[in-house]
Scaffold this motif. Sequence first.
Motif, PDB file in Angstrom:
ATOM      1  N   THR A 190       0.845  -1.188   0.000  1.00 13.18           N
ATOM      2  CA  THR A 190       0.000   0.000   0.000  1.00 13.18           C
ATOM      3  C   THR A 190       0.879   1.236   0.000  1.00 13.18           C
ATOM      4  OG1 THR A 190      -1.724  -1.162   1.248  1.00 13.18           O
ATOM      5  CG2 THR A 190      -1.828   1.251   1.197  1.00 13.18           C
ATOM      6  N   GLU A 191       0.707   2.051  -1.020  1.00 11.53           N
ATOM      7  CA  GLU A 191       1.560   3.223  -1.197  1.00 11.53           C
ATOM      8  C   GLU A 191       1.053   4.402  -0.359  1.00 11.53           C
ATOM      9  OE1 GLU A 191       3.624   4.037  -5.134  1.00 11.53           O
ATOM     10  OE2 GLU A 191       1.981   5.478  -5.153  1.00 11.53           O
ATOM     11  N   ARG A 192       1.954   5.027   0.357  1.00 11.85           N
ATOM     12  CA  ARG A 192       1.597   6.233   1.111  1.00 11.85           C
ATOM     13  C   ARG A 192       1.607   7.447   0.181  1.00 11.85           C
ATOM     14  NH1 ARG A 192       2.912   6.120   7.175  1.00 11.85           N
ATOM     15  NH2 ARG A 192       3.369   3.926   7.649  1.00 11.85           N
ATOM     16  N   ILE A 193       0.651   8.345   0.417  1.00  9.23           N
ATOM     17  CA  ILE A 193       0.592   9.592  -0.328  1.00  9.23           C
ATOM     18  C   ILE A 193       0.522  10.746   0.673  1.00  9.23           C
ATOM     19  CG2 ILE A 193      -0.539   8.537  -2.326  1.00  9.23           C
ATOM     20  CD1 ILE A 193      -3.174   9.773  -1.310  1.00  9.23           C
ATOM     21  N   VAL A 194       0.726  11.950   0.178  1.00 10.69           N
ATOM     22  CA  VAL A 194       0.591  13.135   1.025  1.00 10.69           C
ATOM     23  C   VAL A 194      -0.891  13.408   1.234  1.00 10.69           C
ATOM     24  CG1 VAL A 194       1.021  15.607   1.215  1.00 10.69           C
ATOM     25  CG2 VAL A 194       2.779  14.112   0.243  1.00 10.69           C
ATOM     26  N   GLU A 195      -1.341  13.361   2.493  1.00  6.28           N
ATOM     27  CA  GLU A 195      -2.744  13.628   2.767  1.00  6.28           C
ATOM     28  C   GLU A 195      -2.959  14.980   3.449  1.00  6.28           C
ATOM     29  OE1 GLU A 195      -4.294  10.483   5.127  1.00  6.28           O
ATOM     30  OE2 GLU A 195      -3.175  11.029   6.933  1.00  6.28           O
ATOM     31  N   ARG A 196      -1.877  15.641   3.827  1.00  5.32           N
ATOM     32  CA  ARG A 196      -2.000  16.982   4.408  1.00  5.32           C
ATOM     33  C   ARG A 196      -0.708  17.757   4.212  1.00  5.32           C
ATOM     34  NH1 ARG A 196      -2.634  18.618  10.818  1.00  5.32           N
ATOM     35  NH2 ARG A 196      -2.863  20.855  10.485  1.00  5.32           N
ATOM     36  N   LEU A 197      -0.834  18.999   3.804  1.00  6.17           N
ATOM     37  CA  LEU A 197       0.318  19.884   3.651  1.00  6.17           C
ATOM     38  C   LEU A 197       0.342  20.906   4.774  1.00  6.17           C
ATOM     39  CD1 LEU A 197       0.450  20.824  -0.157  1.00  6.17           C
ATOM     40  CD2 LEU A 197       2.149  19.509   1.125  1.00  6.17           C
ATOM     41  N   ILE A 198       1.544  21.193   5.285  1.00  3.81           N
ATOM     42  CA  ILE A 198       1.730  22.267   6.254  1.00  3.81           C
ATOM     43  C   ILE A 198       2.806  23.198   5.700  1.00  3.81           C
ATOM     44  CG2 ILE A 198       2.404  22.901   8.596  1.00  3.81           C
ATOM     45  CD1 ILE A 198       1.436  20.197   9.536  1.00  3.81           C
ATOM     46  N   GLN A 211       3.326  24.936  14.664  1.00  5.02           N
ATOM     47  CA  GLN A 211       2.698  26.260  14.601  1.00  5.02           C
ATOM     48  C   GLN A 211       1.547  26.372  15.599  1.00  5.02           C
ATOM     49  OE1 GLN A 211       1.508  27.090  10.569  1.00  5.02           O
ATOM     50  NE2 GLN A 211       3.368  26.173   9.731  1.00  5.02           N
ATOM     51  N   GLY A 212       0.960  25.238  15.945  1.00  7.59           N
ATOM     52  CA  GLY A 212      -0.151  25.184  16.887  1.00  7.59           C
ATOM     53  C   GLY A 212      -0.424  23.738  17.250  1.00  7.59           C
ATOM     54  N   PRO A 213      -1.363  23.469  18.152  1.00  5.06           N
ATOM     55  CA  PRO A 213      -1.610  22.101  18.618  1.00  5.06           C
ATOM     56  C   PRO A 213      -2.125  21.162  17.532  1.00  5.06           C
ATOM     57  CG  PRO A 213      -3.261  23.623  19.470  1.00  5.06           C
ATOM     58  CD  PRO A 213      -2.182  24.458  18.863  1.00  5.06           C
ATOM     59  N   PHE A 214      -2.647  21.710  16.429  1.00  7.61           N
ATOM     60  CA  PHE A 214      -3.159  20.843  15.366  1.00  7.61           C
ATOM     61  C   PHE A 214      -2.145  20.656  14.234  1.00  7.61           C
ATOM     62  CE2 PHE A 214      -6.862  22.861  17.376  1.00  7.61           C
ATOM     63  CZ  PHE A 214      -7.488  21.723  17.867  1.00  7.61           C
ATOM     64  N   ALA A 215      -1.012  21.323  14.335  1.00  5.10           N
ATOM     65  CA  ALA A 215       0.044  21.185  13.329  1.00  5.10           C
ATOM     66  C   ALA A 215       1.123  20.256  13.877  1.00  5.10           C
ATOM     67  CB  ALA A 215       0.621  22.549  12.972  1.00  5.10           C
ATOM     68  N   ARG A 216       0.730  19.027  14.150  1.00  9.90           N
ATOM     69  CA  ARG A 216       1.628  18.016  14.685  1.00  9.90           C
ATOM     70  C   ARG A 216       1.358  16.687  13.983  1.00  9.90           C
ATOM     71  NH1 ARG A 216      -0.113  19.300  20.843  1.00  9.90           N
ATOM     72  NH2 ARG A 216       1.274  21.050  21.320  1.00  9.90           N
ATOM     73  N   LEU A 217       2.282  15.765  14.157  1.00 12.55           N
ATOM     74  CA  LEU A 217       2.073  14.387  13.718  1.00 12.55           C
ATOM     75  C   LEU A 217       2.720  13.486  14.762  1.00 12.55           C
ATOM     76  CD1 LEU A 217       1.069  12.398  11.503  1.00 12.55           C
ATOM     77  CD2 LEU A 217       3.393  12.484  10.562  1.00 12.55           C
ATOM     78  N   ASP A 218       1.920  12.908  15.609  1.00 18.56           N
ATOM     79  CA  ASP A 218       2.381  12.070  16.710  1.00 18.56           C
ATOM     80  C   ASP A 218       3.442  11.067  16.237  1.00 18.56           C
ATOM     81  OD1 ASP A 218       2.524  10.655  19.093  1.00 18.56           O
ATOM     82  OD2 ASP A 218       0.540   9.737  18.900  1.00 18.56           O
ATOM     83  N   LYS A 241       0.376   8.085  21.145  1.00 11.26           N
ATOM     84  CA  LYS A 241      -1.063   7.896  21.373  1.00 11.26           C
ATOM     85  C   LYS A 241      -1.475   8.249  22.810  1.00 11.26           C
ATOM     86  CE  LYS A 241      -1.574   4.291  17.844  1.00 11.26           C
ATOM     87  NZ  LYS A 241      -1.990   2.900  17.551  1.00 11.26           N
ATOM     88  N   GLU A 242      -0.969   9.384  23.296  1.00 12.36           N
ATOM     89  CA  GLU A 242      -1.326   9.866  24.621  1.00 12.36           C
ATOM     90  C   GLU A 242      -1.686  11.342  24.533  1.00 12.36           C
ATOM     91  OE1 GLU A 242       1.766   6.939  27.092  1.00 12.36           O
ATOM     92  OE2 GLU A 242       2.079   9.099  27.059  1.00 12.36           O
ATOM     93  N   SER A 243      -2.366  11.841  25.553  1.00  7.68           N
ATOM     94  CA  SER A 243      -2.708  13.259  25.588  1.00  7.68           C
ATOM     95  C   SER A 243      -1.437  14.096  25.671  1.00  7.68           C
ATOM     96  CB  SER A 243      -3.616  13.558  26.784  1.00  7.68           C
ATOM     97  OG  SER A 243      -2.953  13.238  27.994  1.00  7.68           O
ATOM     98  N   VAL A 244      -1.497  15.284  25.068  1.00  2.59           N
ATOM     99  CA  VAL A 244      -0.348  16.197  25.049  1.00  2.59           C
ATOM    100  C   VAL A 244      -0.747  17.506  25.720  1.00  2.59           C
ATOM    101  CG1 VAL A 244       1.242  17.525  23.606  1.00  2.59           C
ATOM    102  CG2 VAL A 244       0.614  15.189  22.949  1.00  2.59           C
ATOM    103  N   ALA A 245      -0.011  17.859  26.768  1.00  4.33           N
ATOM    104  CA  ALA A 245      -0.150  19.169  27.393  1.00  4.33           C
ATOM    105  C   ALA A 245       1.181  19.877  27.215  1.00  4.33           C
ATOM    106  CB  ALA A 245      -0.498  19.038  28.874  1.00  4.33           C
ATOM    107  N   GLN A 246       1.162  21.024  26.537  1.00  7.23           N
ATOM    108  CA  GLN A 246       2.407  21.739  26.254  1.00  7.23           C
ATOM    109  C   GLN A 246       2.331  23.171  26.753  1.00  7.23           C
ATOM    110  OE1 GLN A 246       3.752  21.729  22.166  1.00  7.23           O
ATOM    111  NE2 GLN A 246       5.493  23.071  22.598  1.00  7.23           N
TER     112      GLN A 246
END
Length: 290
Positions: free
Chosen positions: A2-10, A29-36, A253-258
């Motif tokens: 299964t080939e990986r593709i870009v699904e989101r650009l930042i 840049q913010g809490p939603f601009a991450r990749l665990d 896969k855990e909560s993040v408080a920064q």
Amino acid sequence: MTERIVERLIRGERASDGDGVRLRRSLGQGPFARLDPFLMLDEFQADDSGGRIGGFPPHPHRGFETVTYMLAGSMHHRDSLGNSGLIGPGGVQWMTAAGGIVHSEMPELREGRMRGFQLWINLPAADKMKAPRYQDIQAERVPEYPFEGGRVRVIAGEIELEGNTLVGPVSGVATAPTYLDLILAPGSELTLPIETGRNAMLYVYDGEVSAGDDGFSPVSAGHAGLLSRGDEVRLRAGQDGAGLLLLAATPVKESVAQHGPFVMNTREEIEQAIRDYQEGRFEREDVALS
């Protein structure tokens, strides 16, 4: 397969950090601009025309790892455990802040240039309060392999390429990251396996690259591309070639408080980290950073 593709650009945003260091920030840049488990990725650079380059004077960290990788110029590291190091082009400073450390990173131009990256990698709760650790990795310890159409440097992890097993010098990291620096010639292609279940992304620092056949490609310089699930990625360079970082790791896969330089699981742990730093528990009395 299964080939990986870009699904989101930042898109990397211009910013300044430390003592006036100019950088481009993609992740973080913010809490939603991450990749665990990747929390932040900065590209920093300067040259003779920019005047003063500043640096990162003593500052604290707790709960994660910082990785500094240089393309040009030098970086000095000093920390509150008494570690110190100097890396040049191709070198890596991998610091596991864990339970708490204070460090400084001060860059220098070489041949009129300085360029590199800092990556923040989260730690699972079980490792956040362990003893800090520092790994100073000079360029000659990073395996570099030329292949038809480019070359790869393996900073962390293990890859199979053209029948060769390449193993990076970084070891003992909780999220078992893969960190590759790739140069691709114009129009060249490269397919690499990425184990299913690991999160993966690329950051293009020169040129442009496509990942499989997806609507976001090509990814141009200064952009991060977050990859979909799969077990391999097919990279194709644009007409001017590409320079990129390819990153993959096991998600926490855990909560993040920064709060700034502290990354924990709960707000209460952040408040404790702030108190510990303010009360001098991150530093040894016999180590001076200034």
